[in-house]
Motif scaffolding. Structure first.
Motif, PDB file in Angstrom:
ATOM      1  N   TYR A   1       0.852  -1.175   0.000  1.00 16.67           N
ATOM      2  CA  TYR A   1       0.000   0.000   0.000  1.00 16.67           C
ATOM      3  C   TYR A   1       0.903   1.246   0.000  1.00 16.67           C
ATOM      4  O   TYR A   1       2.033   1.208   0.500  1.00 16.67           O
ATOM      5  CB  TYR A   1      -0.871   0.045   1.250  1.00 16.67           C
ATOM      6  CG  TYR A   1      -2.032  -0.920   1.259  1.00 16.67           C
ATOM      7  CD1 TYR A   1      -1.862  -2.236   1.676  1.00 16.67           C
ATOM      8  CD2 TYR A   1      -3.299  -0.511   0.856  1.00 16.67           C
ATOM      9  CE1 TYR A   1      -2.940  -3.122   1.704  1.00 16.67           C
ATOM     10  CE2 TYR A   1      -4.382  -1.378   0.883  1.00 16.67           C
ATOM     11  CZ  TYR A   1      -4.191  -2.673   1.304  1.00 16.67           C
ATOM     12  OH  TYR A   1      -5.259  -3.545   1.331  1.00 16.67           O
TER      13      TYR A   1
ATOM     14  N   GLN B   1       0.851   5.530   0.986  1.00 15.85           N
ATOM     15  CA  GLN B   1       0.131   6.588   1.699  1.00 15.85           C
ATOM     16  C   GLN B   1       0.762   7.932   1.373  1.00 15.85           C
ATOM     17  O   GLN B   1       1.933   8.169   1.698  1.00 15.85           O
ATOM     18  CB  GLN B   1       0.156   6.345   3.202  1.00 15.85           C
ATOM     19  CG  GLN B   1      -0.677   7.349   3.992  1.00 15.85           C
ATOM     20  CD  GLN B   1      -0.677   7.052   5.478  1.00 15.85           C
ATOM     21  OE1 GLN B   1       0.310   6.598   6.032  1.00 15.85           O
ATOM     22  NE2 GLN B   1      -1.808   7.315   6.136  1.00 15.85           N
TER      23      GLN B   1
ATOM     24  N   ASN C   1      -1.383  13.130   4.489  1.00 14.88           N
ATOM     25  CA  ASN C   1      -2.756  13.425   4.910  1.00 14.88           C
ATOM     26  C   ASN C   1      -3.803  12.637   4.126  1.00 14.88           C
ATOM     27  O   ASN C   1      -4.922  13.114   3.934  1.00 14.88           O
ATOM     28  CB  ASN C   1      -3.039  14.927   4.794  1.00 14.88           C
ATOM     29  CG  ASN C   1      -2.097  15.743   5.651  1.00 14.88           C
ATOM     30  OD1 ASN C   1      -1.883  15.432   6.818  1.00 14.88           O
ATOM     31  ND2 ASN C   1      -1.500  16.760   5.069  1.00 14.88           N
ATOM     32  N   ARG C   2      -3.421  11.466   3.690  1.00 15.69           N
ATOM     33  CA  ARG C   2      -4.356  10.624   2.944  1.00 15.69           C
ATOM     34  C   ARG C   2      -4.385   9.226   3.560  1.00 15.69           C
ATOM     35  O   ARG C   2      -3.506   8.840   4.324  1.00 15.69           O
ATOM     36  CB  ARG C   2      -3.897  10.516   1.481  1.00 15.69           C
ATOM     37  CG  ARG C   2      -3.776  11.821   0.748  1.00 15.69           C
ATOM     38  CD  ARG C   2      -5.118  12.336   0.282  1.00 15.69           C
ATOM     39  NE  ARG C   2      -5.706  11.482  -0.723  1.00 15.69           N
ATOM     40  CZ  ARG C   2      -5.426  11.529  -2.004  1.00 15.69           C
ATOM     41  NH1 ARG C   2      -4.539  12.398  -2.461  1.00 15.69           N
ATOM     42  NH2 ARG C   2      -6.029  10.727  -2.854  1.00 15.69           N
ATOM     43  N   GLY C   3      -5.396   8.463   3.196  1.00 16.65           N
ATOM     44  CA  GLY C   3      -5.440   7.059   3.606  1.00 16.65           C
ATOM     45  C   GLY C   3      -4.507   6.226   2.753  1.00 16.65           C
ATOM     46  O   GLY C   3      -3.772   6.742   1.914  1.00 16.65           O
ATOM     47  N   LEU C   4      -4.551   4.942   2.967  1.00 27.92           N
ATOM     48  CA  LEU C   4      -3.698   4.027   2.207  1.00 27.92           C
ATOM     49  C   LEU C   4      -4.345   3.663   0.877  1.00 27.92           C
ATOM     50  O   LEU C   4      -5.554   3.415   0.818  1.00 27.92           O
ATOM     51  CB  LEU C   4      -3.442   2.752   3.004  1.00 27.92           C
ATOM     52  CG  LEU C   4      -2.282   2.769   4.002  1.00 27.92           C
ATOM     53  CD1 LEU C   4      -2.542   3.739   5.121  1.00 27.92           C
ATOM     54  CD2 LEU C   4      -2.032   1.376   4.535  1.00 27.92           C
TER      55      LEU C   4
ATOM     56  N   PHE D   1      -4.174   0.909  -2.275  1.00 33.01           N
ATOM     57  CA  PHE D   1      -3.689  -0.417  -2.655  1.00 33.01           C
ATOM     58  C   PHE D   1      -2.853  -0.323  -3.921  1.00 33.01           C
ATOM     59  O   PHE D   1      -3.248   0.338  -4.896  1.00 33.01           O
ATOM     60  CB  PHE D   1      -4.896  -1.327  -2.873  1.00 33.01           C
ATOM     61  CG  PHE D   1      -4.581  -2.640  -3.505  1.00 33.01           C
ATOM     62  CD1 PHE D   1      -4.905  -2.878  -4.838  1.00 33.01           C
ATOM     63  CD2 PHE D   1      -3.971  -3.644  -2.777  1.00 33.01           C
ATOM     64  CE1 PHE D   1      -4.618  -4.095  -5.424  1.00 33.01           C
ATOM     65  CE2 PHE D   1      -3.684  -4.865  -3.359  1.00 33.01           C
ATOM     66  CZ  PHE D   1      -4.015  -5.091  -4.696  1.00 33.01           C
TER      67      PHE D   1
ATOM     68  N   LEU E   1       4.818   7.363   1.652  1.00 39.10           N
ATOM     69  CA  LEU E   1       5.093   6.336   2.654  1.00 39.10           C
ATOM     70  C   LEU E   1       4.528   5.016   2.148  1.00 39.10           C
ATOM     71  O   LEU E   1       3.356   4.945   1.751  1.00 39.10           O
ATOM     72  CB  LEU E   1       4.433   6.733   3.978  1.00 39.10           C
ATOM     73  CG  LEU E   1       4.714   5.900   5.232  1.00 39.10           C
ATOM     74  CD1 LEU E   1       6.204   5.865   5.536  1.00 39.10           C
ATOM     75  CD2 LEU E   1       3.957   6.498   6.409  1.00 39.10           C
TER      76      LEU E   1
ATOM     77  N   PHE F   1       3.803   0.887   2.657  1.00 39.15           N
ATOM     78  CA  PHE F   1       3.589  -0.157   3.646  1.00 39.15           C
ATOM     79  C   PHE F   1       3.475  -1.518   2.968  1.00 39.15           C
ATOM     80  O   PHE F   1       2.720  -1.677   2.006  1.00 39.15           O
ATOM     81  CB  PHE F   1       2.301   0.092   4.441  1.00 39.15           C
ATOM     82  CG  PHE F   1       2.368   1.247   5.389  1.00 39.15           C
ATOM     83  CD1 PHE F   1       1.894   2.494   5.004  1.00 39.15           C
ATOM     84  CD2 PHE F   1       2.903   1.097   6.654  1.00 39.15           C
ATOM     85  CE1 PHE F   1       1.949   3.573   5.876  1.00 39.15           C
ATOM     86  CE2 PHE F   1       2.963   2.171   7.541  1.00 39.15           C
ATOM     87  CZ  PHE F   1       2.492   3.412   7.145  1.00 39.15           C
TER      88      PHE F   1
END
Lengths: 114, 116
Positions: free
Chosen positions: B36, B38, B41-44, B46, B88, B90
């Motif tokens: 994922y 990011q 200031n945002r969500g993850l 896919f 970022l 993950f």
């Protein structure tokens, strides 16, 4: 297709208060997951709801709770807020079926506890 | 214990150069692996997943990942980095002990910085 939505975007509370965070999953998704992303700690699994029931919870105290409504939206409640609860709270949804179906995340609610 | 490790806190790459973001995992049984991204200031979002089959998985935005069972790794790669890839990243693995819960275990994240 609308994605996962979360409200509010930001929430400021003081220590000892209660916070309520909301999540609407993608249409057709029945599972909702909650994660806490605290600074320097990565994503920590909080709760999983499916078909209106809590199915699993992470290693968090009972003051973290929630529920899932008949329309599959979900609420996360945090009671007796502590300073270390300040974090980005992410909600994710997925379809049932294959266990390898990915989770889709919302933009998050940033909770600040003063 | 099942886990995901991202050994690098930050990766710095020049624009146009290839990039690699490393991930290793420890899980019993066959792993289901995910990447994922990011943005601030945002969500993850896919990127891609490995379930079975070809060890090279292609995903969104030109990213790909290589599954290596013997090294228990799932490194994220891109042949030519863009400044807009700075974010970022993950790595995650499905918790094989979670049964129908399909809980994901996330790595700590790697910050990718692409310089012009």
């Amino acid at each position: 297709e609308a994605g996962v939505t979360q409200s509010p975007t930001h929430l400021i509370k003081t220590r000892g208060q209660q916070a309520t965070l909301r999540c609407s999953p993608i249409s057709g998704h029945t599972s909702v997951y909650w994660y806490q992303q605290a600074l320097g700690l990565g994503l920590q699994f909080l709760l999983w709801y499916d078909e209106g029931e809590e199915r699993n919870r992470g290693n968090f105290p009972p003051r973290f709770s929630g529920r899932q409504f008949p329309n599959y939206s979900s609420e996360l409640n945090v009671n007796a807020l502590e300073l270390e609860d300040s974090a980005l709270y992410l909600c994710a949804s997925r379809t049932q079926g294959m266990s390898y179906n990915e989770q889709f995340f919302g933009p998050g609610t940033r909770l600040t506890v003063l | 214990a099942q886990s995901v490790a991202q050994p690098e806190d930050q990766v710095n790459v020049a624009e146009g150069n290839p990039l690699t973001v490393k991930c290793t995992y420890s899980v019993s049984g066959n792993p289901y692996l995910f990447w994922y991204v990011q943005y601030p200031n945002r969500g993850l979002q896919f990127l891609l997943k490995y379930i079975t089959g070809d060890n090279l998985v292609k995903g969104s935005y030109g990213f790909e990942a290589e599954f290596n069972k013997s090294q228990t790794s799932f490194h994220l790669k891109k042949p030519s980095a863009l400044v807009s890839d700075s974010a970022l990243y993950f790595c995650a693995v499905r918790d094989s002990h979670s049964g129908g819960y399909n809980k994901l275990i996330f790595g700590a994240g790697t910050r990718l910085a692409v310089h012009p």
